[in-house]
Design an enzyme around this catalytic site. Structure first.
Site, short mmCIF file in Angstrom:
data_model
loop_
_atom_site.label_atom_id
_atom_site.label_comp_id
_atom_site.label_asym_id
_atom_site.label_seq_id
_atom_site.Cartn_x
_atom_site.Cartn_y
_atom_site.Cartn_z
CB CYS A 76 6.88 31.47 45.63
SG CYS A 76 6.87 32.60 44.47
CB CYS B 184 0.47 34.24 42.98
SG CYS B 184 1.74 34.58 42.13
CB CYS C 277 4.15 35.55 48.07
SG CYS C 277 3.57 36.77 47.71
CD GLU D 248 6.27 57.88 45.46
OE1 GLU D 248 7.28 56.97 45.02
OE2 GLU D 248 6.14 56.98 46.61
CB CYS E 16 7.18 39.40 44.52
SG CYS E 16 6.54 39.26 42.69
FE1 SF4 Z 1 5.61 37.06 43.62
FE2 SF4 Z 1 3.19 35.60 43.45
FE3 SF4 Z 1 6.14 34.52 44.01
FE4 SF4 Z 1 4.23 36.19 45.40
S1 SF4 Z 1 3.68 33.58 44.51
S2 SF4 Z 1 6.54 36.32 45.12
S3 SF4 Z 1 3.85 37.30 44.19
S4 SF4 Z 1 5.52 34.79 41.97
#
Ligand code: SF4
Length: 509
Positions: free
Chosen positions: A257, A266, A260, A94, A250
């Site tokens: 997206c 989201c 995702c 970390e 992201c």
């Molecule tokens: Fe990021 Fe939302 Fe796109 Fe997922 S959907 S990559 S959380 S902006």
């Protein structure tokens, strides 16, 4: 109390094998969410639906199990049975990962853990050894503080790492809220959230938080959200999954997206989809209802984008997060001199000196250097550097003997640093008063193994490039040589200069 914390306090969730159970199901035991205290109204900026929190946890963890990167600290955290060793392994990773890319850290991490596999081993190391291994990783005070903290654990805590995030933060120097949360959740399974740059980006997008993401109000809100979201049975994996999502999906500029795993949760993505649907309907001449704009509707909301900078459709989800304008880095110029001589078998050796033990690049080694006033003319720079070397070596260095190599730019986090590089080839030794700055002669190999900064490596590279061009005239750079004639003490390309040409013997016997 924030709305999120209030929602948690109002009892939106309970644990059942790590799953969030909707409050509605709990009402069978008597505590109806509608029957007693009124829960605060949900807003676009918080997660107030327990079912949604549960789904987000499951989706994110399932994705993490499938897609996570194999990283050495993850392997150690998963396989090391000893809690102190495990916490130490996570702690080192970390600290190294602060401000530094994963790809850069891996090699440093492996070498570090090989050399100092335990806290006790690190506590016995010298600061010089720590600096040598850290050289090139940047933000050098991190290594120093890590070692100080290891010494403290060994000498004051009987070698036992604190077992909670609160104690880690309280007892260990250099361990802040984020690092403490990461160590406690990953090493001990404490259900505590983490907020780093990746998490800030993901959460701001998930909940359309467009206020300055470095402001205390937003940071507080994000910590509340992270603590409420973290999975109770796999907190370490959940935190790593959230950070992994920010690092690989992201991402800041071109988030993926469509791939995702939490896109259905989201709000930023939902808004983009609505705008796309609206645009497509308009294109085909269909009725076009005005898209539902998901601002929270509360005037002066501290989490919405500022009224003067509303949502920009061309930016999509990258409308979030937003930061206050960055402070411009300070501009600095430093004259530095590569003092070199022929060592064994004619290979060059370089004189390096140690920096003070506090401040920027504390304790690191560098070529003799002198901060310059911004507007100093080239001739004056050279004279100032010669004066500095004269005072330092006790020898009457002549300004004209310094050969201009070039300018090397290095960007520190808050400083735009330009090194004006000169070289001074010697054919003899310079004895330095050990009571002054510590110094030593090193070969090129020793130089790279020493605790020197990346900036100094760039300086040496510039000098070596110049030497290469001198030994192969006509090859390489088409630019004119940087060295200017300097009268009686001028230097001819390719000529190794005599010490006597620049360093006259001291007048005293
Ligand atoms: Fe990021 Fe939302 Fe796109 Fe997922 S959907 S990559 S959380 S902006």
């Amino acid at each position: 109390m924030s709305q999120l914390r209030a929602a948690a306090a109002a009892g939106g969730l309970r644990r059942s094998g790590g799953r969030a159970v909707p409050a509605a199901r709990r009402s069978r035991k008597g505590a109806s969410p509608r029957g007693g205290t009124q829960a605060p109204p949900p807003t676009p900026h918080v997660f107030s639906d327990p079912a949604e929190i549960g789904a987000l946890r499951r989706n994110l963890l399932a994705w993490y199990d499938r897609c996570k990167r194999d990283l050495p600290w993850r392997t150690l955290a998963a396989t090391e049975p000893d809690a102190d060793r495990r916490a130490y392994a996570v702690w080192v990773s970390e600290i190294m990962l602060q401000q530094t890319q994963v790809a850069t850290v891996i090699d440093y991490y492996n070498r570090w853990m090989q050399k100092w596999p335990t806290l006790q081993a690190l506590a016995e190391a010298s600061l010089e050894e720590v600096n040598e291994l850290w050289a090139g990783l940047g933000y050098y005070s991190r290594g120093k503080r890590l070692q100080e903290a290891a010494k403290k654990v060994v000498s004051e805590l009987a070698g036992r790492m604190p077992r909670t995030a609160e104690d880690l933060q309280k007892l260990l120097p250099g361990v802040g809220r984020y690092t403490a949360g990461a160590i406690a959740s990953i090493s001990y399974g404490q259900a505590t959230g983490v907020v780093d740059g990746n998490v800030i980006r993901v959460l701001c997008r998930l909940r359309c938080i467009g206020a300055d993401s470095s402001s205390p109000a937003v940071i507080d809100q994000l910590w509340d959200m992270a603590n409420a979201l973290v999975d109770r049975s796999r907190p370490g994996d959940f935190n790593q999954a959230l950070m992994e999502l920010g690092a690989t999906v992201c991402v800041p500029k071109a988030p993926l997206c469509r791939e995702c795993p939490v896109k259905q949760h989201c709000r930023a993505w939902r808004r983009v989809e609505k705008e796309l649907a609206f645009a497509s309907q308009k294109l085909f001449g269909k009725p076009t209802p005005v898209p539902d704009v998901e601002d929270c509707g509360v005037g002066g909301c501290p989490l919405c984008p500022p009224a003067m900078e509303p949502w920009d459709s061309s930016l999509g989800v990258t409308n979030f997060p937003r930061k206050a304008a960055k402070k411009q880095p300070r501009v600095a110029r430093t004259a530095t001199c590569v003092l070199e001589r022929r060592g064994c078998h004619g290979a060059p050796e370089y004189l390096i000196v140690q920096r003070p033990s506090s401040g920027l690049l504390a304790g690191l080694w560098e070529f003799p250097s002198l901060p310059l006033d911004q507007d100093l003319q080239e001739e004056k720079q050279r004279e100032a550097l010669a004066d500095h070397l004269r005072a330092w070596t006790g020898w009457p260095v002549v300004a004209g003997g310094l050969r201009f190599v070039g300018e090397v730019v290095h960007i520190f986090s808050h400083i735009h640093q330009t090194y004006v590089v000169y070289s001074l080839p010697l054919d003899g030794d310079v004895t330095l008063d050990p009571a002054l700055t510590p110094s030593r002669w090193v070969t090129e190999e020793e130089f790279h193994a020493s605790a020197v900064s990346t900036a100094m490596k760039k300086v040496l590279k510039a000098r070596e490039k110049q030497r290469g061009e001198e030994s192969s005239p006509g090859k390489g750079s088409k630019r004119k040589r940087a060295t200017k004639p300097q009268g009686a003490n001028s230097t001819r390309p390719g000529t190794q200069l005599s010490l006597r040409a620049f360093l006259r013997p001291p007048t005293s016997p």
